[in-house]
Design a protein around this motif. Structure first.
Motif, PDB file in Angstrom:
ATOM      1  N   TYR A  73    -118.243  13.438  -2.929  1.00  0.00           N
ATOM      2  CA  TYR A  73    -118.283  14.860  -3.266  1.00  0.00           C
ATOM      3  C   TYR A  73    -118.859  15.607  -2.073  1.00  0.00           C
ATOM      4  N   GLU A  74    -118.258  16.740  -1.742  1.00  0.00           N
ATOM      5  CA  GLU A  74    -118.755  17.542  -0.637  1.00  0.00           C
ATOM      6  C   GLU A  74    -118.644  19.016  -1.002  1.00  0.00           C
ATOM      7  N   ALA A  75    -119.749  19.733  -0.883  1.00  0.00           N
ATOM      8  CA  ALA A  75    -119.728  21.188  -1.067  1.00  0.00           C
ATOM      9  C   ALA A  75    -119.088  21.786   0.184  1.00  0.00           C
ATOM     10  N   VAL A  76    -117.882  22.321   0.033  1.00  0.00           N
ATOM     11  CA  VAL A  76    -117.159  22.829   1.203  1.00  0.00           C
ATOM     12  C   VAL A  76    -117.275  24.343   1.369  1.00  0.00           C
ATOM     13  N   HIS A  77    -117.655  25.042   0.311  1.00  0.00           N
ATOM     14  CA  HIS A  77    -117.829  26.492   0.419  1.00  0.00           C
ATOM     15  C   HIS A  77    -118.781  26.951  -0.679  1.00  0.00           C
ATOM     16  N   THR A  78    -119.771  27.727  -0.294  1.00  0.00           N
ATOM     17  CA  THR A  78    -120.702  28.319  -1.258  1.00  0.00           C
ATOM     18  C   THR A  78    -120.666  29.824  -1.082  1.00  0.00           C
ATOM     19  N   GLN A  79    -120.418  30.516  -2.173  1.00  0.00           N
ATOM     20  CA  GLN A  79    -120.382  31.980  -2.160  1.00  0.00           C
ATOM     21  C   GLN A  79    -121.378  32.484  -3.190  1.00  0.00           C
ATOM     22  N   PHE A  80    -122.361  33.259  -2.740  1.00  0.00           N
ATOM     23  CA  PHE A  80    -123.348  33.814  -3.664  1.00  0.00           C
ATOM     24  C   PHE A  80    -122.761  35.035  -4.353  1.00  0.00           C
ATOM     25  N   VAL A  88    -119.458  27.410  -6.079  1.00  0.00           N
ATOM     26  CA  VAL A  88    -119.451  26.329  -5.102  1.00  0.00           C
ATOM     27  C   VAL A  88    -118.141  25.557  -5.219  1.00  0.00           C
ATOM     28  N   LYS A  89    -117.357  25.579  -4.157  1.00  0.00           N
ATOM     29  CA  LYS A  89    -116.108  24.815  -4.114  1.00  0.00           C
ATOM     30  C   LYS A  89    -116.449  23.434  -3.578  1.00  0.00           C
ATOM     31  N   VAL A  90    -116.015  22.423  -4.316  1.00  0.00           N
ATOM     32  CA  VAL A  90    -116.343  21.036  -4.002  1.00  0.00           C
ATOM     33  C   VAL A  90    -115.058  20.275  -3.686  1.00  0.00           C
ATOM     34  N   ARG A  91    -115.141  19.411  -2.719  1.00  0.00           N
ATOM     35  CA  ARG A  91    -114.039  18.477  -2.430  1.00  0.00           C
ATOM     36  C   ARG A  91    -114.468  17.120  -2.965  1.00  0.00           C
ATOM     37  N   GLN A  92    -113.691  16.619  -3.908  1.00  0.00           N
ATOM     38  CA  GLN A  92    -113.981  15.354  -4.575  1.00  0.00           C
ATOM     39  C   GLN A  92    -112.849  14.389  -4.210  1.00  0.00           C
ATOM     40  N   GLU A  98    -105.218   1.805  -3.236  1.00  0.00           N
ATOM     41  CA  GLU A  98    -103.870   2.371  -3.373  1.00  0.00           C
ATOM     42  C   GLU A  98    -103.720   3.684  -2.612  1.00  0.00           C
ATOM     43  N   GLY A  99    -104.831   4.212  -2.108  1.00  0.00           N
ATOM     44  CA  GLY A  99    -104.806   5.495  -1.401  1.00  0.00           C
ATOM     45  C   GLY A  99    -105.766   6.478  -2.037  1.00  0.00           C
ATOM     46  N   ASP A 100    -106.062   7.532  -1.329  1.00  0.00           N
ATOM     47  CA  ASP A 100    -107.010   8.533  -1.811  1.00  0.00           C
ATOM     48  C   ASP A 100    -106.341   9.516  -2.761  1.00  0.00           C
ATOM     49  N   THR A 101    -107.101   9.946  -3.760  1.00  0.00           N
ATOM     50  CA  THR A 101    -106.706  11.063  -4.615  1.00  0.00           C
ATOM     51  C   THR A 101    -107.836  12.073  -4.574  1.00  0.00           C
ATOM     52  N   GLU A 102    -107.493  13.327  -4.821  1.00  0.00           N
ATOM     53  CA  GLU A 102    -108.471  14.380  -4.621  1.00  0.00           C
ATOM     54  C   GLU A 102    -108.591  15.281  -5.840  1.00  0.00           C
ATOM     55  N   GLY A 103    -109.805  15.767  -6.045  1.00  0.00           N
ATOM     56  CA  GLY A 103    -110.081  16.783  -7.040  1.00  0.00           C
ATOM     57  C   GLY A 103    -110.682  17.989  -6.336  1.00  0.00           C
ATOM     58  N   ALA A 104    -110.585  19.162  -6.972  1.00  0.00           N
ATOM     59  CA  ALA A 104    -111.106  20.389  -6.380  1.00  0.00           C
ATOM     60  C   ALA A 104    -111.975  21.128  -7.393  1.00  0.00           C
ATOM     61  N   PRO A 105    -113.154  20.573  -7.719  1.00  0.00           N
ATOM     62  CA  PRO A 105    -114.024  21.239  -8.689  1.00  0.00           C
ATOM     63  C   PRO A 105    -114.548  22.583  -8.183  1.00  0.00           C
ATOM     64  N   LEU A 106    -114.802  23.465  -9.125  1.00  0.00           N
ATOM     65  CA  LEU A 106    -115.519  24.707  -8.866  1.00  0.00           C
ATOM     66  C   LEU A 106    -116.756  24.679  -9.753  1.00  0.00           C
ATOM     67  N   TYR A 107    -117.913  24.751  -9.139  1.00  0.00           N
ATOM     68  CA  TYR A 107    -119.179  24.777  -9.870  1.00  0.00           C
ATOM     69  C   TYR A 107    -119.772  26.170  -9.744  1.00  0.00           C
ATOM     70  N   ASN A 124    -113.085  21.203 -13.265  1.00  0.00           N
ATOM     71  CA  ASN A 124    -112.585  20.181 -12.351  1.00  0.00           C
ATOM     72  C   ASN A 124    -111.072  20.225 -12.383  1.00  0.00           C
ATOM     73  N   THR A 125    -110.445  20.173 -11.226  1.00  0.00           N
ATOM     74  CA  THR A 125    -108.994  20.292 -11.128  1.00  0.00           C
ATOM     75  C   THR A 125    -108.468  19.190 -10.223  1.00  0.00           C
ATOM     76  N   GLU A 126    -107.481  18.480 -10.695  1.00  0.00           N
ATOM     77  CA  GLU A 126    -106.824  17.462  -9.885  1.00  0.00           C
ATOM     78  C   GLU A 126    -105.950  18.132  -8.834  1.00  0.00           C
ATOM     79  N   VAL A 127    -105.996  17.620  -7.606  1.00  0.00           N
ATOM     80  CA  VAL A 127    -105.130  18.128  -6.552  1.00  0.00           C
ATOM     81  C   VAL A 127    -103.890  17.245  -6.545  1.00  0.00           C
ATOM     82  N   ARG A 128    -102.757  17.859  -6.745  1.00  0.00           N
ATOM     83  CA  ARG A 128    -101.489  17.118  -6.739  1.00  0.00           C
ATOM     84  C   ARG A 128    -100.759  17.346  -5.431  1.00  0.00           C
ATOM     85  N   VAL A 129    -100.310  16.269  -4.867  1.00  0.00           N
ATOM     86  CA  VAL A 129     -99.540  16.365  -3.635  1.00  0.00           C
ATOM     87  C   VAL A 129     -98.078  16.522  -4.025  1.00  0.00           C
ATOM     88  N   GLU A 130     -97.489  17.607  -3.604  1.00  0.00           N
ATOM     89  CA  GLU A 130     -96.097  17.900  -3.985  1.00  0.00           C
ATOM     90  C   GLU A 130     -95.135  17.242  -3.012  1.00  0.00           C
TER      91      GLU A 130
END
Length: 130
Positions: A73-80, A88-92, A98-107, A124-130
């Protein structure tokens, strides 16, 4: 260190604790991060309103969770939004053989009177690769 920098560090520490608690399947450590009136929407869209609902779900799901790899988990953007409210936008990332999968939580986090930052409204939102 100015107040905003200190708050960003404290918020990043909460995100780091989410990572540690998930990895260790530490239910109580994870739940300690939530405001009593928190709202949580899981990556699969389950809406949990209030600490009791979040705790019931977490106690049922986290200890039995299994994954073949690591999660980060990484806090990639914090907006007060206010001095005591931050979005707080998080990269999960789930790292697996089998490879990496990603989530894009907003806290949405709130600063308490004692200075602690707690998770208040999270999606929490799953990031889908199109």
């Amino acid at each position: 260190m100015d107040t905003e920098t200190a708050d960003i560090k404290a918020i990043e520490q909460v995100v780091n604790t989410v990572e540690r608690a998930q990895r260790a399947k530490d239910v109580e450590g994870f739940l300690a991060l939530f405001h009593p009136d928190a709202l949580w929407t899981t990556g699969h869209g389950k809406v949990l309103i209030g600490f009791d609902a979040i705790a019931e779900f977490t106690r049922a799901v986290l200890p039995a969770a299994s994954w073949d790899g690591e999660i980060t988990y990484e806090a990639v953007h914090t907006q007060f939004l206010r001095p005591d409210v931050a979005a707080v936008k998080v990269r999960q990332v789930y790292h697996s053989p089998e490879g990496d999968t990603e989530g894009a939580p907003l806290y949405v986090m709130t600063k308490q009177d004692d200075g602690r930052w707690l998770l208040h409204a999270c999606q929490n939102t799953e990031v889908r690769v199109e």
